[in-house]
Design an enzyme around this catalytic site. Structure first.
Site, PDB file in Angstrom:
ATOM      1  N   LYS A 241      67.784  34.717  41.580  1.00 26.40           N
ATOM      2  CA  LYS A 241      67.772  36.046  42.187  1.00 26.40           C
ATOM      3  C   LYS A 241      68.138  36.019  43.671  1.00 26.40           C
ATOM      4  CE  LYS A 241      65.021  38.311  38.720  1.00 26.40           C
ATOM      5  NZ  LYS A 241      64.664  37.252  37.742  1.00 26.40           N
TER       6      LYS A 241
HETATM    7  C1  LIG Z   1      64.876  37.310  36.429  1.00 28.62           C
HETATM    8  C2  LIG Z   1      64.906  36.029  35.698  1.00 28.62           C
HETATM    9  C3  LIG Z   1      65.499  35.927  34.425  1.00 28.62           C
HETATM   10  C4  LIG Z   1      66.046  37.131  33.694  1.00 28.62           C
HETATM   11  O1  LIG Z   1      67.193  37.677  34.285  1.00 28.62           O
HETATM   12  P1  LIG Z   1      67.681  39.153  33.887  1.00 28.62           P
HETATM   13  O2  LIG Z   1      68.805  39.446  34.819  1.00 28.62           O
HETATM   14  O3  LIG Z   1      66.501  40.054  34.103  1.00 28.62           O
HETATM   15  O4  LIG Z   1      68.095  39.113  32.463  1.00 28.62           O
HETATM   16  C5  LIG Z   1      65.556  34.681  33.842  1.00 28.62           C
HETATM   17  N1  LIG Z   1      65.047  33.588  34.439  1.00 28.62           N
HETATM   18  C6  LIG Z   1      64.463  33.658  35.651  1.00 28.62           C
HETATM   19  C7  LIG Z   1      63.906  32.420  36.248  1.00 28.62           C
HETATM   20  C8  LIG Z   1      64.373  34.866  36.321  1.00 28.62           C
HETATM   21  O5  LIG Z   1      63.801  34.923  37.526  1.00 28.62           O
END
Ligand SMILES: *Cc1c(COP(=O)(O)O)cnc(C)c1O
Length: 469
Positions: free
Chosen positions: A112
């Site tokens: 993220k």
């Molecule tokens: C947010 C997240 C996901 C999921 O991603 P999306 O874009 O919501 O599908 C998967 N793994 C981790 C470690 C995350 O932080």
């Protein structure tokens, strides 16, 4: 570039406004009116570029008209300069033609950061130009919150409120949020689950009276800029594996469908992608759609991969919009029936269209631990539980062994010690240097009941650098 709503009723916006908009006024999500498309020669010419320069080429068409090239380049160089690995998103080989794209070298150790480090800088740039202040209210199941706080902590014109489900995020995740202090940073633990938090954010966008005229901005993956930033690493990975001359497949640990939707867009922009695998945990609404054309809400289960613990996937609406020929009225209808009855299927040919590209698998906690142990035995690598779900799904759903398979490594294993311990790999994990004293730091957080009014009144009391709006 103009952006339109998936429900067809909200006005089209330019990039700057879509950055500040969050949900569209008709309840839909913004998508580009026309997706840029690159030729194979153009994509091939990007091989070997540093990450931020590739990012400039991939994202430039999306911001044209809102951010001059020189400013955008500078923002991108700064954004990806904070990552701890020189390659920003290195590929690590697990097995023959099987790779993990390590997306966890940013400040908060999850993918993220790719989007939220950029979002914070873009907001600062645009707000400074306009002389405006905004409030962010965001929900997190763990990783979004810390990444958003890290991304916005230096923003002069942003107050950020992050809602997390009380006692339902890992201690590392919680501390990554609650140990960052600033008069514009506010952590709220809600006595409820992630979807309760997400619903409060949605409700706050629908009725903004409590903000007394201050604009509310979204940092959830409904914010277009986040999706945009995630498109880049699909190109980055493919270029290192012989793309675009050769096609590549991706397996994506999935919750809200933001990350994998970026892969879908990369393909529509000209990147040859053979297969996209939706890898879910036991919260498998997307797997039930991909495998049986049923999009039906079920109860929430707490798992060892909490960042994917969701009941509904907000960005899935963006795919549905394309599957329905970009008919906003059809999407508004589907979402309405979903809200009322709890589920829907789509026409057979639309579902078949989706299945040409997407496969899926739901992986439970036991299989997640088995996969962590298996990969550790094979390679000595310790995977985090989300990435392990991606590996398991890649191995089960892979269509061709000749096509490189890239699993998105969405988090560093140190964020999820429970799963790693349960997998019994017996390797002590250490926090990276910049977080080594995380467990000694003071925390700051307010616990609030699962009640919209309580949250909104807290925001209006503290939304102006800790003072009332
Ligand atoms: C947010 C997240 C996901 C999921 O991603 P999306 O874009 O919501 O599908 C998967 N793994 C981790 C470690 C995350 O932080």
């Amino acid at each position: 570039m103009r952006y339109i709503s998936t429900r067809g009723q909200a006005p089209a916006l330019n990039f700057e406004d879509v950055l500040l908009a969050g949900l569209a006024t008709d309840g839909g999500l913004y998508v580009p009116e026309n997706l840029p498309r690159f030729t194979q020669e153009e994509i091939a010419s990007w091989a070997g570029l540093p990450y931020h320069e590739l990012a400039f080429r991939v994202m430039r068409p999306f911001v044209t008209g809102s951010i001059p090239d020189a400013d955008f380049k500078k923002i991108l160089e700064e954004t990806y300069g904070v990552f701890a690995h020189n390659a920003v998103a290195p590929l690590r080989q697990l097995n023959g033609n099987e790779w993990v794209l390590e997306l966890f070298h940013g400040p908060t150790l999850a993918f993220k950061d790719f989007a939220l480090q950029l979002l914070g800088r873009l907001l600062d740039y645009v707000l400074e130009k306009r002389g405006e202040r905004v409030v962010i209210v965001g929900a997190t199941s763990g990783d979004t919150g810390s990444a958003a706080i890290e991304g916005c902590k230096r923003c002069e014109n942003v107050d950020i409120f992050i809602l997390h489900p009380h006692n339902r995020v890992s201690e590392v995740q919680r501390r990554q949020m609650t140990t960052i202090f600033g008069e514009n940073i506010h952590n709220i633990a809600i006595e409820g689950n992630f979807d309760d938090c997400q619903e409060m954010v949605k409700a706050s966008f629908a009725d903004q009276g409590f903000l007394k005229g201050t604009r509310l901005v979204a940092v959830n993956s409904i914010n277009w800029a986040r999706i945009m930033a995630q498109i880049v690493y699909y190109f980055h990975a493919a270029l290192q594996l012989g793309g675009p001359a050769r096609s590549v497949s991706f397996s994506v640990p999935t919750g809200n469908f933001g990350d994998i939707f970026a892969g879908y867009l990369a393909r529509n922009m000209g990147l040859p992608i053979n297969q996209l695998i939706v890898a879910t945990n036991r919260n498998d609404i997307l797997h039930r759609f991909m495998s049986g054309n049923q999009y039906v809400k079920e109860t929430l289960h707490a798992t060892l991969s909490p960042s994917m613990d969701i009941m509904v996937s907000s960005n899935f609406e963006r795919l549905l919009f394309d599957l329905h020929g970009r008919n906003g009225a059809a999407i508004a209808g589907l979402m309405d029936s979903f809200k009322q009855g709890g589920g829907f299927s789509v026409e057979q040919e639309r579902w078949t269209e989706a299945r040409k590209l997407f496969d899926s698998l739901a992986v439970d906690d036991a299989q997640t631990c088995e996969t962590i142990a298996e990969v550790f035995q094979q390679t000595g690598e310790v995977l985090d539980p989300h990435t392990a779900i991606g590996v398991k799904a890649a191995r089960e759903c892979r269509r061709s062994l000749d096509i490189p398979m890239v699993i998105l490594g969405t988090a560093h294993p140190v964020k999820f010690p429970d799963a790693v311990e349960k997998a019994g790999v017996g390797k002590a994990l250490e926090l990276p240097a910049h977080l080594s004293d995380l467990f000694e730091r003071d925390e700051r957080c307010t616990v609030l009941p699962n009640d919209l009014k309580a949250v909104q009144s807290f925001v209006s009391q503290h939304g102006n650098r800790g003072k009332p709006l």
